[in-house]
Each structure stands twice: as C-alpha cells, then as structure tokens.
Design a protein around this motif. Structure first.
Motif, PDB file in Angstrom:
ATOM      1  N   VAL A  42       0.907  -1.402  -0.063  1.00 11.70           N
ATOM      2  CA  VAL A  42      -0.091  -0.197   0.002  1.00 11.70           C
ATOM      3  C   VAL A  42       1.091   1.272  -0.179  1.00 11.70           C
ATOM      4  CG1 VAL A  42      -1.739   1.179   1.216  1.00 11.70           C
ATOM      5  CG2 VAL A  42      -2.084  -1.287   1.066  1.00 11.70           C
ATOM      6  N   VAL A  43       1.802   1.378   0.870  1.00 10.39           N
ATOM      7  CA  VAL A  43       2.789   2.382   0.745  1.00 10.39           C
ATOM      8  C   VAL A  43       3.632   2.691  -0.383  1.00 10.39           C
ATOM      9  CG1 VAL A  43       4.663   3.550   2.119  1.00 10.39           C
ATOM     10  CG2 VAL A  43       2.996   2.547   3.429  1.00 10.39           C
ATOM     11  N   LEU A  44       4.016   1.413  -0.967  1.00  9.43           N
ATOM     12  CA  LEU A  44       4.684   1.595  -2.391  1.00  9.43           C
ATOM     13  C   LEU A  44       3.755   2.125  -3.477  1.00  9.43           C
ATOM     14  CD1 LEU A  44       6.659  -1.595  -2.580  1.00  9.43           C
ATOM     15  CD2 LEU A  44       7.508   0.623  -2.833  1.00  9.43           C
ATOM     16  N   ALA A  45       2.299   1.855  -3.350  1.00 13.26           N
ATOM     17  CA  ALA A  45       1.462   2.504  -4.269  1.00 13.26           C
ATOM     18  C   ALA A  45       1.112   3.942  -3.850  1.00 13.26           C
ATOM     19  CB  ALA A  45       0.076   1.886  -4.098  1.00 13.26           C
ATOM     20  N   LEU A  46       1.269   4.372  -2.876  1.00 11.48           N
ATOM     21  CA  LEU A  46       1.458   5.705  -2.377  1.00 11.48           C
ATOM     22  C   LEU A  46       2.336   6.508  -3.187  1.00 11.48           C
ATOM     23  CD1 LEU A  46      -0.101   5.564   1.140  1.00 11.48           C
ATOM     24  CD2 LEU A  46      -1.330   6.256  -0.879  1.00 11.48           C
ATOM     25  N   TYR A  47       3.511   5.920  -3.159  1.00  9.02           N
ATOM     26  CA  TYR A  47       4.705   6.443  -3.726  1.00  9.02           C
ATOM     27  C   TYR A  47       4.257   7.017  -5.259  1.00  9.02           C
ATOM     28  CZ  TYR A  47       8.276   6.079  -7.032  1.00  9.02           C
ATOM     29  OH  TYR A  47       9.472   6.231  -7.875  1.00  9.02           O
ATOM     30  N   GLY A  48       3.518   5.907  -5.819  1.00  4.29           N
ATOM     31  CA  GLY A  48       3.257   6.369  -7.305  1.00  4.29           C
ATOM     32  C   GLY A  48       2.216   7.608  -7.383  1.00  4.29           C
ATOM     33  N   VAL A  49       1.540   7.718  -6.363  1.00  6.52           N
ATOM     34  CA  VAL A  49       0.665   8.819  -6.197  1.00  6.52           C
ATOM     35  C   VAL A  49       1.500  10.010  -5.981  1.00  6.52           C
ATOM     36  CG1 VAL A  49      -1.559   9.641  -5.237  1.00  6.52           C
ATOM     37  CG2 VAL A  49      -1.440   7.133  -5.867  1.00  6.52           C
ATOM     38  N   VAL A  50       2.083   9.956  -4.722  1.00  2.00           N
ATOM     39  CA  VAL A  50       2.771  11.160  -4.642  1.00  2.00           C
ATOM     40  C   VAL A  50       3.598  11.781  -5.696  1.00  2.00           C
ATOM     41  CG1 VAL A  50       4.621  11.935  -2.737  1.00  2.00           C
ATOM     42  CG2 VAL A  50       2.775  10.588  -2.151  1.00  2.00           C
ATOM     43  N   ALA A  51       4.384  10.963  -6.251  1.00  2.12           N
ATOM     44  CA  ALA A  51       5.232  11.279  -7.423  1.00  2.12           C
ATOM     45  C   ALA A  51       4.398  12.224  -8.486  1.00  2.12           C
ATOM     46  CB  ALA A  51       6.084  10.197  -8.019  1.00  2.12           C
ATOM     47  N   THR A  52       3.182  12.064  -8.750  1.00  2.00           N
ATOM     48  CA  THR A  52       2.450  12.889  -9.593  1.00  2.00           C
ATOM     49  C   THR A  52       2.170  14.220  -9.050  1.00  2.00           C
ATOM     50  OG1 THR A  52       0.218  11.975  -8.844  1.00  2.00           O
ATOM     51  CG2 THR A  52       1.390  10.681 -10.506  1.00  2.00           C
ATOM     52  N   TRP A  53       2.249  14.497  -7.918  1.00  3.10           N
ATOM     53  CA  TRP A  53       2.114  16.093  -7.292  1.00  3.10           C
ATOM     54  C   TRP A  53       3.097  17.059  -7.901  1.00  3.10           C
ATOM     55  CZ3 TRP A  53       1.420  14.312  -1.684  1.00  3.10           C
ATOM     56  CH2 TRP A  53       0.211  13.395  -1.390  1.00  3.10           C
ATOM     57  N   GLN A  54       4.172  16.352  -8.608  1.00  3.10           N
ATOM     58  CA  GLN A  54       5.137  17.115  -9.003  1.00  3.10           C
ATOM     59  C   GLN A  54       4.491  17.740 -10.509  1.00  3.10           C
ATOM     60  OE1 GLN A  54       7.784  18.376  -7.756  1.00  3.10           O
ATOM     61  NE2 GLN A  54       8.578  16.547  -6.281  1.00  3.10           N
ATOM     62  N   THR A  55       5.185  19.093 -10.799  1.00  2.00           N
ATOM     63  CA  THR A  55       4.099  19.758 -11.937  1.00  2.00           C
ATOM     64  C   THR A  55       5.192  19.608 -13.078  1.00  2.00           C
ATOM     65  OG1 THR A  55       5.382  21.761 -11.518  1.00  2.00           O
ATOM     66  CG2 THR A  55       3.304  21.660 -10.577  1.00  2.00           C
ATOM     67  N   ALA A  56       6.366  19.023 -13.120  1.00  3.52           N
ATOM     68  CA  ALA A  56       7.140  18.767 -14.226  1.00  3.52           C
ATOM     69  C   ALA A  56       6.767  17.590 -15.050  1.00  3.52           C
ATOM     70  CB  ALA A  56       8.784  18.904 -13.746  1.00  3.52           C
ATOM     71  N   ASN A  57       7.759  17.305 -16.048  1.00  4.71           N
ATOM     72  CA  ASN A  57       6.943  16.038 -16.788  1.00  4.71           C
ATOM     73  C   ASN A  57       7.781  14.946 -16.351  1.00  4.71           C
ATOM     74  OD1 ASN A  57       9.712  15.372 -17.988  1.00  4.71           O
ATOM     75  ND2 ASN A  57       9.527  17.143 -19.270  1.00  4.71           N
ATOM     76  N   PHE A  58       7.179  13.610 -16.761  1.00  2.00           N
ATOM     77  CA  PHE A  58       7.596  12.225 -15.986  1.00  2.00           C
ATOM     78  C   PHE A  58       8.993  12.140 -15.876  1.00  2.00           C
ATOM     79  CE2 PHE A  58       8.396   7.828 -16.335  1.00  2.00           C
ATOM     80  CZ  PHE A  58       7.648   7.353 -15.256  1.00  2.00           C
ATOM     81  N   GLY A  59       9.557  12.269 -17.078  1.00  3.75           N
ATOM     82  CA  GLY A  59      11.142  12.033 -17.220  1.00  3.75           C
ATOM     83  C   GLY A  59      11.951  12.887 -16.469  1.00  3.75           C
ATOM     84  N   ARG A  60      11.486  14.215 -16.405  1.00  4.55           N
ATOM     85  CA  ARG A  60      12.405  14.909 -15.279  1.00  4.55           C
ATOM     86  C   ARG A  60      12.254  14.901 -13.839  1.00  4.55           C
ATOM     87  NH1 ARG A  60      11.857  20.463 -17.554  1.00  4.55           N
ATOM     88  NH2 ARG A  60      13.630  19.573 -19.073  1.00  4.55           N
ATOM     89  N   VAL A  61      11.029  14.371 -13.514  1.00  6.19           N
ATOM     90  CA  VAL A  61      10.551  14.093 -12.079  1.00  6.19           C
ATOM     91  C   VAL A  61      11.200  12.788 -11.608  1.00  6.19           C
ATOM     92  CG1 VAL A  61       8.595  13.369 -10.784  1.00  6.19           C
ATOM     93  CG2 VAL A  61       8.482  15.361 -12.097  1.00  6.19           C
ATOM     94  N   TYR A  62      11.194  11.852 -12.459  1.00  6.08           N
ATOM     95  CA  TYR A  62      12.072  10.484 -12.167  1.00  6.08           C
ATOM     96  C   TYR A  62      13.197  10.514 -12.000  1.00  6.08           C
ATOM     97  CZ  TYR A  62       7.498   8.139 -11.193  1.00  6.08           C
ATOM     98  OH  TYR A  62       6.483   7.767 -10.426  1.00  6.08           O
TER      99      TYR A  62
END
Length: 111
Positions: A42-62
């Motif tokens: 569950v906590v690992l799934a939350l990680y995937g959600v939290v990362a989407t809170w960034q406003t930059a594009n996927f590649g730069r965020v990751y």
C-alpha cells in the motif's frame, strides 16, 4: 510550484518508496507477518501517487527523484539499519544530489 514544496514532495515520495520497500523486505527476508507485506504494498502504491504531485514532466521528475532516492536510501540505512556510509557513499550521494538539482531546478525558458 515552489522549490521547497517540490523538494518536500520528493522527500515524501522517497519515504513512501523506501518505507514500503522496507516493510516488504521485512516480510520476505525477516519472516515478519503477511500484514507487513500488505502495508508495504500500500505504501509503495502511495509513492506512485505522491510522485504525480510534481508539476514537471515524467522524465524530469523521475530522473530527479532517482538522485534524491540515493541520498534518502543512505540516510534510511544509516538511521534504521545501522549502516554507516563511508566518505565515498557521501561524495557519490552529494554528486547525485547536485546533478538532479541542476536537472530539476535550473531556470528554463520552456519545460
């Protein structure tokens, strides 16, 4: 989004990923009960959600998150597992952190 806010989101994402992974690790490697694995998932799934809170594009965020993850992993290992990072761990983590700060926080005219 402000620098401090985005950095705090990276830290929260890191704590979710490392903490969730640690619960799964304890379940599978340290013979903890199944509920450790469930909480970890569950906590690992939350990680995937939290990362989407960034406003930059996927590649730069990751890409940026990867460097922050290095630092957080060493801090977690030091504080939770008693692992003592040596000077090369620290130098490498600082290099990674500097690099990802350039990637994510350098001023750009376009995203």
């Amino acid at each position: 989004m402000g620098t401090l806010k985005s950095f705090l989101i990276f830290i929260l994402a890191g704590l979710c990923e490392i903490g969730g992974g640690y619960f799964v690790w304890l379940w599978l490697k340290e013979d903890k009960p199944l509920w450790f694995g469930i909480i970890g998932g569950v906590v690992l799934a939350l990680y995937g959600v939290v990362a989407t809170w960034q406003t930059a594009n996927f590649g730069r965020v990751y890409a940026t998150y990867g460097g922050i993850f290095i630092v957080l992993s060493l801090l977690w290992a030091w504080k939770v597992d008693g692992f003592k990072p040596d000077r090369y761990d620290i130098i490498g983590a600082l290099i990674a952190l500097l690099g990802v700060c350039v990637i994510f926080y350098a001023p750009r005219t376009t995203n």
